[in-house]
Design a protein around this motif. Structure first.
Motif, short mmCIF file in Angstrom:
data_model
loop_
_atom_site.label_atom_id
_atom_site.label_comp_id
_atom_site.label_asym_id
_atom_site.label_seq_id
_atom_site.Cartn_x
_atom_site.Cartn_y
_atom_site.Cartn_z
N VAL A 1 -8.43 5.02 2.30
CA VAL A 1 -7.96 3.64 2.08
C VAL A 1 -9.19 2.74 2.07
O VAL A 1 -10.04 2.82 2.96
CB VAL A 1 -7.00 3.18 3.20
CG1 VAL A 1 -6.50 1.77 2.90
CG2 VAL A 1 -5.85 4.14 3.38
N LYS A 2 -9.28 1.90 1.05
CA LYS A 2 -10.37 0.94 0.98
C LYS A 2 -9.79 -0.42 0.59
O LYS A 2 -8.62 -0.52 0.26
CB LYS A 2 -11.45 1.41 0.01
CG LYS A 2 -10.96 1.78 -1.37
CD LYS A 2 -12.06 2.53 -2.13
CE LYS A 2 -11.60 2.99 -3.47
NZ LYS A 2 -10.71 4.13 -3.45
N VAL A 3 -10.63 -1.43 0.63
CA VAL A 3 -10.16 -2.78 0.32
C VAL A 3 -11.19 -3.49 -0.56
O VAL A 3 -12.39 -3.26 -0.43
CB VAL A 3 -9.87 -3.59 1.62
CG1 VAL A 3 -11.13 -3.84 2.41
CG2 VAL A 3 -9.15 -4.90 1.31
N VAL B 1 -3.09 17.24 -2.29
CA VAL B 1 -4.47 17.70 -2.20
C VAL B 1 -5.37 16.54 -1.77
O VAL B 1 -6.22 16.68 -0.90
CB VAL B 1 -4.96 18.27 -3.55
CG1 VAL B 1 -6.45 18.61 -3.49
CG2 VAL B 1 -4.13 19.48 -3.94
N SER B 2 -5.16 15.37 -2.38
CA SER B 2 -6.01 14.22 -2.10
C SER B 2 -5.29 12.93 -2.46
O SER B 2 -4.53 12.90 -3.44
CB SER B 2 -7.30 14.33 -2.91
OG SER B 2 -8.16 13.25 -2.63
N LEU B 3 -5.55 11.89 -1.67
CA LEU B 3 -4.96 10.57 -1.92
C LEU B 3 -6.05 9.53 -1.74
O LEU B 3 -6.73 9.49 -0.71
CB LEU B 3 -3.82 10.31 -0.93
CG LEU B 3 -3.24 8.91 -0.89
CD1 LEU B 3 -2.57 8.57 -2.22
CD2 LEU B 3 -2.25 8.80 0.25
N ASP B 4 -6.24 8.69 -2.74
CA ASP B 4 -7.20 7.59 -2.67
C ASP B 4 -6.44 6.31 -2.98
O ASP B 4 -5.58 6.29 -3.87
CB ASP B 4 -8.33 7.81 -3.67
CG ASP B 4 -9.46 6.81 -3.51
OD1 ASP B 4 -9.64 6.28 -2.38
OD2 ASP B 4 -10.18 6.55 -4.49
N SER B 5 -6.76 5.26 -2.25
CA SER B 5 -6.04 4.00 -2.45
C SER B 5 -6.96 2.81 -2.22
O SER B 5 -8.00 2.92 -1.56
CB SER B 5 -4.84 3.92 -1.49
OG SER B 5 -5.28 3.97 -0.15
N LEU C 1 0.83 -1.21 0.00
CA LEU C 1 0.00 0.00 0.00
C LEU C 1 0.86 1.26 0.00
O LEU C 1 0.67 2.15 -0.82
CB LEU C 1 -0.95 0.01 1.20
CG LEU C 1 -1.80 1.27 1.36
CD1 LEU C 1 -2.67 1.52 0.13
CD2 LEU C 1 -2.64 1.17 2.62
N VAL C 2 1.82 1.33 0.89
CA VAL C 2 2.69 2.51 0.95
C VAL C 2 3.51 2.63 -0.33
O VAL C 2 3.72 3.73 -0.83
CB VAL C 2 3.58 2.49 2.21
CG1 VAL C 2 4.62 3.60 2.17
CG2 VAL C 2 2.72 2.64 3.47
N HIS C 3 3.94 1.51 -0.89
CA HIS C 3 4.69 1.55 -2.15
C HIS C 3 3.83 2.14 -3.27
O HIS C 3 4.31 2.95 -4.07
CB HIS C 3 5.17 0.16 -2.54
CG HIS C 3 6.22 -0.38 -1.63
ND1 HIS C 3 6.80 -1.62 -1.83
CD2 HIS C 3 6.79 0.12 -0.51
CE1 HIS C 3 7.69 -1.84 -0.87
NE2 HIS C 3 7.69 -0.79 -0.05
N ALA D 1 -1.95 -3.38 -4.37
CA ALA D 1 -2.52 -2.09 -3.97
C ALA D 1 -2.40 -1.11 -5.13
O ALA D 1 -1.47 -1.19 -5.94
CB ALA D 1 -1.79 -1.54 -2.75
N GLN D 2 -3.35 -0.20 -5.18
CA GLN D 2 -3.35 0.88 -6.16
C GLN D 2 -3.59 2.19 -5.42
O GLN D 2 -4.27 2.20 -4.39
CB GLN D 2 -4.46 0.69 -7.20
CG GLN D 2 -4.30 -0.55 -8.02
CD GLN D 2 -5.48 -0.76 -8.95
OE1 GLN D 2 -6.53 -0.14 -8.83
NE2 GLN D 2 -5.32 -1.67 -9.90
#
Length: 160
Positions: free
Chosen positions: A132-134, A95-99, A43-45, A151-152
């Motif tokens: 963060v979602k799964v 500004v925004s981060l979605d994963s 995820l962090v990568h 992860a994306q």
């Protein structure tokens, strides 16, 4: 006028015995962990790759090659902190981060808030800026067979 940029990140690591499962900087109880040169936090990568891409700075492997022994078993949160520092140095702000984490097992829902909070803390941004979602692997491919976790991430940055 602020310049806005978008970056996309992706990572996948195999699961293996004898390793801790670390995602979003959080240690998750599981029978297997992710295998890699660092702590293998997929995820962090993916988040780092998204941020580097938005800055036109290549990918994580360019900055932290797995051939370099200095990065052996390093916490991916250290890498995230350095990438965040580069973002600031280049005159940008997040500004925004979605994963999204793609994993068949273990159940990650109970850990998502902690992952988001931990990454927001390292990035020094408001918690609301990090999502963060799964999703499950739906029993398809290596993820669905519980052989890997992927992860994306996507981020929006703007000139400060």
């Amino acid at each position: 006028m602020a310049t806005m940029r978008v970056g996309l990140g992706y990572d996948i690591h195999p699961l293996g015995k004898g390793r801790k499962l670390i995602l979003g900087g959080i240690d998750i109880p599981h029978t297997q962990g992710l295998v890699g040169h660092s702590d293998a936090d997929a995820l962090v990568h993916a988040v780092c790759d998204a941020m580097l891409g938005a800055m036109s700075e290549g990918d994580l492997g360019r900055h932290y090659p797995s051939s370099d022994p200095n990065f052996k078993n390093i916490s991916s949160l250290v890498l995230l902190e350095e990438v965040s520092g580069l973002l600031k140095k280049k005159g940008f702000r997040l500004v925004s981060l979605d994963s999204v984490i793609i994993a068949q097992a273990p159940r990650l829902g109970p850990y998502l808030a902690a992952m988001g909070a931990r990454m927001a803390e390292v990035l020094k941004v408001d918690r609301a800026m990090v999502n963060v979602k799964v999703k499950s692997g739906e029993h398809l491919d290596a993820v669905g067979r519980e052989e890997a976790i992927a992860a994306q991430a996507i981020c929006l940055i703007e000139s400060a």
